[in-house]
Scaffold this motif. Structure first.
Motif, short mmCIF file in Angstrom:
data_model
loop_
_atom_site.label_atom_id
_atom_site.label_comp_id
_atom_site.label_asym_id
_atom_site.label_seq_id
_atom_site.Cartn_x
_atom_site.Cartn_y
_atom_site.Cartn_z
N TYR A 168 0.83 -1.21 0.00
CA TYR A 168 0.00 0.00 0.00
C TYR A 168 0.87 1.25 0.00
O TYR A 168 1.82 1.38 0.77
N ASN A 169 0.49 2.17 -0.87
CA ASN A 169 1.16 3.46 -0.95
C ASN A 169 0.08 4.55 -0.94
O ASN A 169 -0.73 4.64 -1.86
N LYS A 170 0.08 5.36 0.09
CA LYS A 170 -0.95 6.38 0.26
C LYS A 170 -0.96 7.39 -0.89
O LYS A 170 -1.99 7.98 -1.21
N ASP A 171 0.20 7.58 -1.53
CA ASP A 171 0.29 8.57 -2.61
C ASP A 171 -0.64 8.23 -3.77
O ASP A 171 -1.15 9.13 -4.45
N TYR A 172 -0.84 6.94 -4.03
CA TYR A 172 -1.73 6.54 -5.13
C TYR A 172 -3.15 7.03 -4.87
O TYR A 172 -3.82 7.59 -5.74
N THR A 278 2.64 -3.88 -6.98
CA THR A 278 2.27 -2.49 -7.18
C THR A 278 2.10 -2.12 -8.65
O THR A 278 1.73 -0.99 -8.95
#
Length: 284
Positions: A168-172, A278
């Motif tokens: 998980y990457n919050k920026d996406y 990702t």
């Protein structure tokens, strides 16, 4: 010195390959024995285990379908239950896992602890209560009790939470919000592709569990038209209780047919497991 180190690494690698090869053979051995036994006669089966195929496959298949073994109906019933329950389980569990990973809210740790606690409760504990509840709801001889419980899949939620913690990457999500995407659109367009390998893994386990599920359908279903494939195979072994000879070669033939869809599903979904976690999210 460098050559010695490379030789040591090569020796370790060979040892690892040998261990993996032995474990692979041990895991495939029961399937091989079952396939071989489906070609043997009753007399040959009682004589002991063998890895040499027999010549009674045609006879076993005739006996199998002579037991009122409706392969098409059994395949359809099992596929219907397994596919729908697996899809519901994956989608709802992915929603829950995304909420636990992406959002901060009061009681978040308590909710996650509750999910973990549910994993530790054996399904047999609630089986009798569930059966009585289904009687009160008049849902016997119905696929609803076999499908809807898949929505509450704590094991799948737990696995996807742990998996999303690594990809998980919050920026996406923030980028999608800036573009005007709604939360549900972010989940469908960004997060689901990001979770694809994890979803494929749990899809295999969920499908196999639902396809092989025997005890719960046996408790809830008595209409032969609703029998799943494992239940149809089991009816042949029940003949022994009536004093008749059980044609175990035919039983093994039925079991061999029953595991074929599981292998197909694994071959289809295993390609997704090795995909980048990702990659889908970046494309979204």
């Amino acid at each position: 010195m460098k050559q010695s180190y490379q030789n040591s690494l090569r020796a370790r690698r060979i040892l690892i390959y040998i261990c993996f090869g032995i474990l692979t053979l041990l895991s495939l051995l029961p399937f091989a024995v079952m396939l071989v036994d489906s070609t043997r006669s009753v007399v040959q089966l009682y004589s002991g285990v063998s890895l040499l195929p027999g010549s009674s496959l045609a006879h076993n298949l005739r006996v199998l379908f002579g037991y009122d073994f409706n392969l098409a109906r059994g395949m359809f019933n099992s596929t219907f239950v397994a596919v729908i329950s697996t899809v519901l389980s994956l989608y709802c569990s992915a929603l829950g896992a995304y909420a636990l990973v992406a959002y901060d809210f009061k009681g978040k740790r308590l909710v996650y602890a509750f999910v973990v606690a549910l994993i530790m409760i054996p399904g047999q504990v609630s089986m009798i209560g569930f059966y009585q509840f289904m009687i009160q709801l008049n849902l016997l001889n119905n696929y609803i009790p076999l499908i809807l419980p898949g929505i509450c899949a704590p094991t799948t939620v737990f696995f996807l939470v742990e998996y999303m913690g690594t990809v998980y990457n919050k920026d996406y999500a923030d980028s999608a919000r800036l573009d005007g995407a709604s939360e549900i659109k972010i989940f469908h367009s960004v997060m689901l592709p990001m979770m694809k390998p994890g979803l494929a893994t749990m899809a295999i386990f969920g499908f196999v569990f639902s396809w092989n599920n025997f005890l719960m359908p046996l408790m809830l279903i008595s209409d032969k038209h609703l029998y799943t494939l494992p239940m149809m195979v089991q009816t042949m072994t029940a003949l022994g209780a009536g004093g008749k000879t059980v044609e175990w070669g035919a039983v093994y033939s039925g079991l061999s047919i029953a595991i074929a869809p599981i292998i197909i599903v694994y071959l289809i979904l295993s390609r997704l497991i090795v995909g980048g976690g990702t990659a889908g999210g970046v494309k979204g």
